[in-house]
Scaffold this motif. Sequence first.
Motif, short mmCIF file in Angstrom:
data_model
loop_
_atom_site.label_atom_id
_atom_site.label_comp_id
_atom_site.label_asym_id
_atom_site.label_seq_id
_atom_site.Cartn_x
_atom_site.Cartn_y
_atom_site.Cartn_z
N GLN A 244 0.84 -1.20 0.00
CA GLN A 244 0.00 0.00 0.00
C GLN A 244 0.88 1.25 0.00
N ILE A 245 0.58 2.18 -0.93
CA ILE A 245 1.37 3.39 -1.07
C ILE A 245 0.44 4.60 -1.03
N PHE A 246 0.77 5.58 -0.20
CA PHE A 246 -0.01 6.81 -0.13
C PHE A 246 0.52 7.78 -1.18
N ILE A 247 -0.39 8.33 -2.00
CA ILE A 247 0.00 9.24 -3.07
C ILE A 247 -0.61 10.61 -2.79
N PRO A 248 0.21 11.60 -2.45
CA PRO A 248 -0.32 12.94 -2.20
C PRO A 248 -0.99 13.52 -3.44
N GLN A 249 -1.78 14.55 -3.21
CA GLN A 249 -2.52 15.17 -4.30
C GLN A 249 -1.58 15.54 -5.44
N LYS A 250 -2.04 15.24 -6.66
CA LYS A 250 -1.26 15.60 -7.84
C LYS A 250 -2.21 15.87 -8.99
N ASN A 251 -1.67 16.37 -10.06
CA ASN A 251 -2.45 16.63 -11.25
C ASN A 251 -2.58 15.32 -12.03
N TRP A 252 -3.76 14.68 -11.90
CA TRP A 252 -3.92 13.35 -12.51
C TRP A 252 -3.92 13.42 -14.03
N ASN A 253 -4.30 14.58 -14.59
CA ASN A 253 -4.20 14.70 -16.04
C ASN A 253 -2.76 14.60 -16.49
N GLU A 254 -1.84 15.17 -15.71
CA GLU A 254 -0.42 15.07 -16.04
C GLU A 254 0.06 13.62 -15.94
N VAL A 255 -0.49 12.89 -14.96
CA VAL A 255 -0.13 11.48 -14.81
C VAL A 255 -0.55 10.71 -16.05
N TRP A 256 -1.79 10.92 -16.50
CA TRP A 256 -2.26 10.23 -17.70
C TRP A 256 -1.39 10.61 -18.91
N GLU A 257 -1.06 11.90 -19.02
CA GLU A 257 -0.27 12.35 -20.16
C GLU A 257 1.09 11.67 -20.18
N SER A 258 1.67 11.46 -19.02
CA SER A 258 3.00 10.85 -18.97
C SER A 258 2.95 9.35 -19.27
N ASN A 259 1.78 8.72 -19.05
CA ASN A 259 1.66 7.26 -19.22
C ASN A 259 1.01 6.84 -20.53
N PHE A 260 0.33 7.74 -21.20
CA PHE A 260 -0.47 7.39 -22.37
C PHE A 260 0.28 7.77 -23.64
N GLU A 261 0.86 6.77 -24.29
CA GLU A 261 1.55 6.98 -25.57
C GLU A 261 0.60 6.64 -26.72
N PRO A 262 0.71 7.32 -27.86
CA PRO A 262 -0.11 6.97 -29.02
C PRO A 262 0.09 5.51 -29.42
N LEU A 263 -0.93 4.93 -30.02
CA LEU A 263 -0.90 3.52 -30.38
C LEU A 263 -1.34 3.35 -31.83
N GLU A 264 -0.68 2.46 -32.55
CA GLU A 264 -1.03 2.14 -33.92
C GLU A 264 -1.50 0.70 -34.01
N ILE A 265 -2.61 0.46 -34.72
CA ILE A 265 -3.16 -0.88 -34.90
C ILE A 265 -3.14 -1.23 -36.38
N LYS A 266 -2.32 -2.21 -36.73
CA LYS A 266 -2.27 -2.76 -38.09
C LYS A 266 -2.07 -1.70 -39.17
N GLY A 267 -1.41 -0.60 -38.83
CA GLY A 267 -1.18 0.45 -39.81
C GLY A 267 -2.43 1.16 -40.28
N GLN A 268 -3.58 0.87 -39.62
CA GLN A 268 -4.85 1.45 -40.05
C GLN A 268 -5.48 2.39 -39.03
N VAL A 269 -5.24 2.11 -37.76
CA VAL A 269 -5.86 2.90 -36.71
C VAL A 269 -4.78 3.59 -35.88
N TYR A 270 -4.96 4.88 -35.67
CA TYR A 270 -4.05 5.66 -34.82
C TYR A 270 -4.85 6.16 -33.62
N ILE A 271 -4.44 5.73 -32.44
CA ILE A 271 -5.14 6.10 -31.21
C ILE A 271 -4.27 7.08 -30.44
N ARG A 272 -4.83 8.22 -30.13
CA ARG A 272 -4.06 9.23 -29.42
C ARG A 272 -4.95 9.95 -28.41
N ALA A 273 -4.32 10.69 -27.53
CA ALA A 273 -5.04 11.54 -26.60
C ALA A 273 -5.13 12.95 -27.17
#
Length: 278
Positions: A71-100
């Motif tokens: 169990q880890i306590f995580i102080p308040q942070k900007n969760w949008n920044e957390v998502w931005e740092s963890n969410f990389e664009p993804l390509e599926i079969k050269g046909q679909v591009y998934i991004r934020a």
Amino acid sequence: MNYYELKFKLEDEQDYRQDLLINELAGIGFDTFEEIEKGFSAFISESAYNAELLESVLQSYREMFVFSYEQIFIPQKNWNEVWESNFEPLEIKGQVYIRATFHEPKNTFPYEIVIDPKMAFGTGHHQTTTLMMEWLLETDLSNKKVLDMGCGTAILGILASKLGAAEIDAIDYDDVCYLSARENAELNKIQNLVAYCGSKEVIPNKLYDIILANINRNILLDQISRYSEVLTKGGLLFLSGFYEEDINVLVDECKMSNLEYVHHKKLNEWVAVKLVKL
């Protein structure tokens, strides 16, 4: 907002019962889950955290399989920044591009999906989502009516719409996912997707040509008969959220509902199965 992160380590990281545990944790306030090596992390806000309730849930699972957690306590942070740092664009079969929303678009792909994941499942990075999207790319969705069960961010429903589906109903029991599905549909200018909050009981009483269900083995076993009731003859059912060793028990259940196995795809230890309504 302060959070707690619980890092679960499993003796057998392929044990399907971890999905049951995740569902139980979601039911007591955990709102985000991430895969980690040999297990998963579960996040809950400090205000929602109840140690006694957590222990009562974990006790029953200790009798089912071996796991430990930190169990880890995580102080308040900007969760949008957390998502931005963890969410990389993804390509599926050269046909679909998934991004934020914070990624640059790529116009070289036939299909682009913009996802604001927030705290909902389904950015496309999990193997099961990738497998389901591959199936969709190989399927004629023109003017089809589609049901997306356990829709998360509605990424599968959004792709179905872009591939020509006429109507999409997207269902998730988690209200965060329900709201995320609606927001992402609007973000992608999808006007033929309707989101519902609930489970099999909120499936509309109408027929679908294609049903997508990326959930987990036990929930699928409980819901397969309902899928069959609302799937047109000759319609397709795509299932994922489980391992290759689970295929037989799911196919056997499907047979009792006039659903016949066609083929399956595999990515790492995960699979996605295609079935047809007889």
